[in-house]
Design a protein around this motif. Sequence first.
Motif, PDB file in Angstrom:
ATOM      1  N   GLU A   1      13.633   9.270 -40.029  1.00  0.00           N
ATOM      2  CA  GLU A   1      13.398   8.312 -40.836  1.00  0.00           C
ATOM      3  C   GLU A   1      13.737   6.698 -39.119  1.00  0.00           C
ATOM      4  O   GLU A   1      14.976   7.286 -38.761  1.00  0.00           O
ATOM      5  CB  GLU A   1      14.256   7.428 -41.807  1.00  0.00           C
TER       6      GLU A   1
ATOM      7  N   ARG B   1      15.124   3.843 -37.617  1.00  0.00           N
ATOM      8  CA  ARG B   1      15.832   2.364 -38.229  1.00  0.00           C
ATOM      9  C   ARG B   1      15.998   1.645 -38.011  1.00  0.00           C
ATOM     10  O   ARG B   1      15.461   0.425 -38.150  1.00  0.00           O
ATOM     11  CB  ARG B   1      17.253   3.292 -38.656  1.00  0.00           C
ATOM     12  N   LYS B   2      15.559   1.828 -36.135  1.00  0.00           N
ATOM     13  CA  LYS B   2      15.803   0.442 -35.472  1.00  0.00           C
ATOM     14  C   LYS B   2      15.239   0.531 -33.961  1.00  0.00           C
ATOM     15  O   LYS B   2      15.034   2.128 -33.180  1.00  0.00           O
ATOM     16  CB  LYS B   2      16.996  -0.130 -34.997  1.00  0.00           C
TER      17      LYS B   2
ATOM     18  N   TYR C   1      17.005   6.499 -35.014  1.00  0.00           N
ATOM     19  CA  TYR C   1      16.414   7.417 -35.760  1.00  0.00           C
ATOM     20  C   TYR C   1      17.798   7.855 -36.993  1.00  0.00           C
ATOM     21  O   TYR C   1      19.258   8.291 -36.066  1.00  0.00           O
ATOM     22  CB  TYR C   1      15.460   8.524 -35.659  1.00  0.00           C
ATOM     23  N   LEU C   2      17.519   8.111 -37.989  1.00  0.00           N
ATOM     24  CA  LEU C   2      17.368   8.616 -39.397  1.00  0.00           C
ATOM     25  C   LEU C   2      17.613   9.902 -39.222  1.00  0.00           C
ATOM     26  O   LEU C   2      15.804  10.363 -40.106  1.00  0.00           O
ATOM     27  CB  LEU C   2      18.595   7.803 -40.279  1.00  0.00           C
TER      28      LEU C   2
ATOM     29  N   TYR D   1      23.852   1.270 -37.637  1.00  0.00           N
ATOM     30  CA  TYR D   1      22.565   1.274 -37.374  1.00  0.00           C
ATOM     31  C   TYR D   1      22.060  -1.047 -37.201  1.00  0.00           C
ATOM     32  O   TYR D   1      21.498  -0.845 -37.013  1.00  0.00           O
ATOM     33  CB  TYR D   1      22.210   1.517 -38.919  1.00  0.00           C
TER      34      TYR D   1
END
Length: 226
Positions: free
Chosen positions: A172, A174-175, A189-190, A226
């Motif tokens: 995912e 995230r930023k 990424y996560l 994050y």
Amino acid sequence: MIENILTSAAASTDLTFVHALLTILVAVALGAVISFTYMKTQPMYNQSFTLTMIVLPAIIAVIILLIGSNIARAFSLAGAFSIIRFRSAPGDPKDIAFVLFTMAAGLACGVGSFGYAVLFTVVLCVLMFILKAVNFGDKKSAQKMLKVTIPENLGYEEAFGEIFKKFHISYELRKVKTTELGSLYELVYLVTIDHLTNQKEFLDAIRCRNGNLDITLTMSPTATEY
């Protein structure tokens, strides 16, 4: 017969020197057993925390001995301890469980139930060793945070989708952040990585795609990162 053995220590309510000394010794012994269990079942631990677990049951037991059935004394001690401020608190839920464990052992010793204190201490310590041996609750996949720097000419939306799919990694984005005056992008990424995944091969594939720019794989992601 077992019931009589377990409750015989609690029959006397009068505080004597011998009874107080016995209470403290039993509490310290149980604290040492709990501390030993903690050290053997916890891969990383703090020495001061293990020492605290030895002393804490004795402290709780002494408090219970001093209070007895005196309500006024109980309120005065509660007021005295309410002004105490601790500089640090255990962050791991397992550490909190062991603190409650030692407090329960001290309470049992303080009320004179030595048999029950020894019984539940032994049972819970054995349980801890069993859970450690079977590796209960261990996940086959772990969430990690992946930071990748890419050049501005590489589209970040699906820049590494093919690589994630190849290594069966769910992810995912995230930023997204620009760096070096907009010439580079930093993607966060996560990712969820299976324990069988070869992380070196995965990072090598990412490195080949982003042109050997910076890559960071954090083992324990936290919300602040994050």
